[in-house]
Design a protein around this motif. Sequence first.
Motif, mmCIF file in Angstrom:
data_model
loop_
_atom_site.group_PDB
_atom_site.id
_atom_site.type_symbol
_atom_site.label_atom_id
_atom_site.label_comp_id
_atom_site.label_asym_id
_atom_site.label_seq_id
_atom_site.Cartn_x
_atom_site.Cartn_y
_atom_site.Cartn_z
ATOM 1 N N ARG A 210 0.769 -1.243 0.028
ATOM 2 C CA ARG A 210 -0.051 -0.006 0.072
ATOM 3 C C ARG A 210 0.893 1.319 0.031
ATOM 4 O O ARG A 210 2.033 1.221 0.515
ATOM 5 C CB ARG A 210 -0.743 -0.119 1.245
ATOM 6 N N ILE A 211 0.287 2.622 -0.503
ATOM 7 C CA ILE A 211 1.109 3.746 -0.388
ATOM 8 C C ILE A 211 1.127 4.216 0.878
ATOM 9 O O ILE A 211 0.252 3.885 1.714
ATOM 10 C CB ILE A 211 0.451 4.731 -1.263
ATOM 11 N N ASP A 212 2.353 4.728 1.430
ATOM 12 C CA ASP A 212 2.519 5.132 2.595
ATOM 13 C C ASP A 212 2.552 6.895 2.493
ATOM 14 O O ASP A 212 3.589 7.469 2.531
ATOM 15 C CB ASP A 212 3.728 4.736 3.215
ATOM 16 N N PRO A 213 1.409 7.471 2.335
ATOM 17 C CA PRO A 213 1.283 8.658 2.203
ATOM 18 C C PRO A 213 1.994 9.720 3.244
ATOM 19 O O PRO A 213 2.765 10.680 3.081
ATOM 20 C CB PRO A 213 -0.070 9.312 2.003
ATOM 21 N N VAL A 214 1.692 9.355 4.602
ATOM 22 C CA VAL A 214 2.264 9.977 5.629
ATOM 23 C C VAL A 214 3.743 10.036 5.738
ATOM 24 O O VAL A 214 4.550 10.676 5.930
ATOM 25 C CB VAL A 214 1.835 9.294 6.999
ATOM 26 N N GLY A 215 4.346 8.542 5.315
ATOM 27 C CA GLY A 215 5.832 8.706 5.568
ATOM 28 C C GLY A 215 6.316 9.384 4.326
ATOM 29 O O GLY A 215 7.399 10.068 4.481
ATOM 30 N N PHE A 258 9.616 10.506 11.101
ATOM 31 C CA PHE A 258 9.462 9.639 9.826
ATOM 32 C C PHE A 258 9.981 8.199 10.126
ATOM 33 O O PHE A 258 9.203 7.309 9.712
ATOM 34 C CB PHE A 258 10.160 10.244 8.646
ATOM 35 N N VAL A 259 11.220 8.116 10.924
ATOM 36 C CA VAL A 259 12.005 6.944 11.224
ATOM 37 C C VAL A 259 11.215 6.255 12.171
ATOM 38 O O VAL A 259 10.648 5.022 12.256
ATOM 39 C CB VAL A 259 13.173 7.017 11.629
ATOM 40 N N LEU A 260 10.447 6.904 13.258
ATOM 41 C CA LEU A 260 9.626 6.355 14.207
ATOM 42 C C LEU A 260 8.285 5.964 13.574
ATOM 43 O O LEU A 260 7.815 4.628 13.862
ATOM 44 C CB LEU A 260 9.165 7.085 15.358
ATOM 45 N N PHE A 261 7.748 6.700 12.840
ATOM 46 C CA PHE A 261 6.440 6.244 11.938
ATOM 47 C C PHE A 261 6.830 4.970 10.984
ATOM 48 O O PHE A 261 6.018 4.076 11.018
ATOM 49 C CB PHE A 261 5.896 7.207 11.409
ATOM 50 N N GLU A 262 7.871 4.873 10.576
ATOM 51 C CA GLU A 262 8.067 3.948 9.547
ATOM 52 C C GLU A 262 8.355 2.746 10.294
ATOM 53 O O GLU A 262 8.071 1.377 9.948
ATOM 54 C CB GLU A 262 9.428 4.267 8.499
ATOM 55 N N LYS A 263 9.166 2.605 11.487
ATOM 56 C CA LYS A 263 9.314 1.525 12.313
ATOM 57 C C LYS A 263 8.028 0.634 12.699
ATOM 58 O O LYS A 263 7.979 -0.394 12.963
ATOM 59 C CB LYS A 263 10.250 1.788 13.333
ATOM 60 N N ARG A 264 7.074 1.565 13.170
ATOM 61 C CA ARG A 264 5.660 1.221 13.525
ATOM 62 C C ARG A 264 4.651 0.894 12.317
ATOM 63 O O ARG A 264 3.645 0.004 12.700
ATOM 64 C CB ARG A 264 5.096 2.067 14.359
ATOM 65 N N ASP A 266 2.814 -0.813 9.149
ATOM 66 C CA ASP A 266 2.884 -1.986 8.516
ATOM 67 C C ASP A 266 3.115 -2.197 6.822
ATOM 68 O O ASP A 266 2.986 -3.183 6.294
ATOM 69 C CB ASP A 266 1.624 -2.982 8.930
ATOM 70 N N HIS A 267 3.166 -1.022 6.590
ATOM 71 C CA HIS A 267 3.484 -0.882 5.168
ATOM 72 C C HIS A 267 4.255 0.568 4.947
ATOM 73 O O HIS A 267 3.961 1.369 4.299
ATOM 74 C CB HIS A 267 2.115 -0.551 4.276
ATOM 75 N N PRO A 268 5.605 0.331 5.345
ATOM 76 C CA PRO A 268 6.444 1.556 5.508
ATOM 77 C C PRO A 268 6.902 1.981 4.028
ATOM 78 O O PRO A 268 7.070 0.999 3.200
ATOM 79 C CB PRO A 268 7.601 1.123 6.322
ATOM 80 N N SER A 269 7.308 2.986 3.989
ATOM 81 C CA SER A 269 7.933 3.489 2.387
ATOM 82 C C SER A 269 9.192 3.004 2.339
ATOM 83 O O SER A 269 9.620 2.497 1.441
ATOM 84 C CB SER A 269 8.160 4.980 2.416
ATOM 85 N N ILE A 270 10.132 2.891 3.480
ATOM 86 C CA ILE A 270 11.242 2.045 3.759
ATOM 87 C C ILE A 270 11.480 1.438 4.709
ATOM 88 O O ILE A 270 10.927 1.766 6.121
ATOM 89 C CB ILE A 270 12.329 2.989 3.605
#
Length: 529
Positions: A210-215, A258-264, A266-270
């Motif tokens: 899925r797209i990760d718009p927030v990331g 950004f890093v904290l959001f991506e770690k949590r 389930d569909h991170p940009s990276i």
Amino acid sequence: MTSPAVPGPRIPEAVHRRRWAILGVLMLSLLIVVLDNSILNVAIKTISTPAPTGLGATQGELEWAINAYTLVFAGLLFTAGLLGDRLGRKKVLLSGLAVFGIASALAAQSGSPGQLIAFRAVMGLGAAFVMPATLAVLMNVFERDEQPKAIGIWAGGVGLAIAIGPITGGVLLDHFWWGSVFLINVPIVILALGLMLWLVPDSRDPNPGRIDPVGVVLSVIGLVLLVYGIIKGGQLADFTDPAVLSTIAAGLAVLVAFVLFEKRSDHPSIDVTYFRNKVFSAAIAVIALVFFALMGVTFFSVFYTQSVRGYSPLQTGLLMLPLAAAQMIFAPRARLVVDRFGNKATTTGGMLVIAATLAAFATLEADTPIWILEVIFFLMGAGMAHIMTPTSVVIMQALPREKAGSASALSNTFRQVGGALGIAVLGSVLSTAYRNGIEDKLGLLPAAARHTAGESIEATLGVAAKLGPEGKALIAPANDAFLHAMHLTALCGAGVALIGAVVVGLFLPGRAPATQKEDEENELVAVEN
């Protein structure tokens, strides 16, 4: 066509047969991105000249003409890589090239420094979609065993662009107006677009999720704020300014979010666990450090050759030939050195060579034999070749092929942020040291003229020219102040390169025994433990 994620050979036979022709098209696309910056370096002095010859840009406006491109480029690289993985790298490449070509034509017609800065920003937008896609396509048309060779040739193409840029810029400036250095991009773009439509296959991540718009939004905002703060600090020559500190702090805070959001997610940009791999992280860090050191030095070397030594733009371009020649000679062969000595020894050696060449700039004077500068440039190019090829291979092979756009974008994002830091921080060192060295020689000038004349050596020489015979007394002090500032800046760059050598020595892998080499390489590049 899309590379199928199936066992066995990953590359369709029809694509495999034309892989070297595809590499040539990718290098042509890369050429315009690198060519643009190397041409602009030679044109800096001309653009700073008052109209009608130039635009009368101040040093601050010149930095923004360079950094507006870098700001947008660095801020959008990661997002562009993700979109390429999702939408298709060929589509993204074609779109980026078209935007870059249109913006180049508009930049050539700029009527003021402000317009030039704006159109340079749009060029950065187009380039952000070109750069990561070229390496991503490369990784999808070459099998793993040929990727180091292909990446080496790709890196050699950067050297070719570095050679063509200053010489082309010099020829154009000798015969045409300053805008021709941007207009030259247009026919190259048209040729690249035609060849790409004909030869290059499309590819994408077959399972992008899925797209990760927030990331995506957090990464763009964080990078733009950080790079903007860095550039502004360099422009003001004051990184303690509250506006600069708050902008940099805001950028860092958003990137942490950004890093904290991506770690949590389930569909991170990276997948931030990529950075748990010390080899991958070290290679990324080294790229940022080496471009930090080199970009600042490249900026002042043009003023040294043109303002202090009196060479024309064309002659300046020809003087940079050894730098490009060394990259073209050594980049495709660097993989052979890696095979024999390993990534650690090869890249550490390259970093030490870069540190030594930067330190050598601190020995240059107004009457130093020019062949010494040529030797420095050649060694600098050789050092770069033995850094960029092995680190690019490590980074690109550390991630699955389907994530090639993200890997390339990460590499290029760190390179651009490192370069922006180098121009801003080392540019700040240069301008502060120059102003301190020239200030007490400007006492006879009016207060307003004193401030303008202290901005750069070109500004001082411009004021001196307006004063006529009386201004000649300023030329020698201006040269002395610039040389002192250049020496100090070069030593700072050498220190940064030494830090890079330490990082490489600690974390990159050494030479594996032949019997264990393949297994150990797989272990070192594994990112999902």
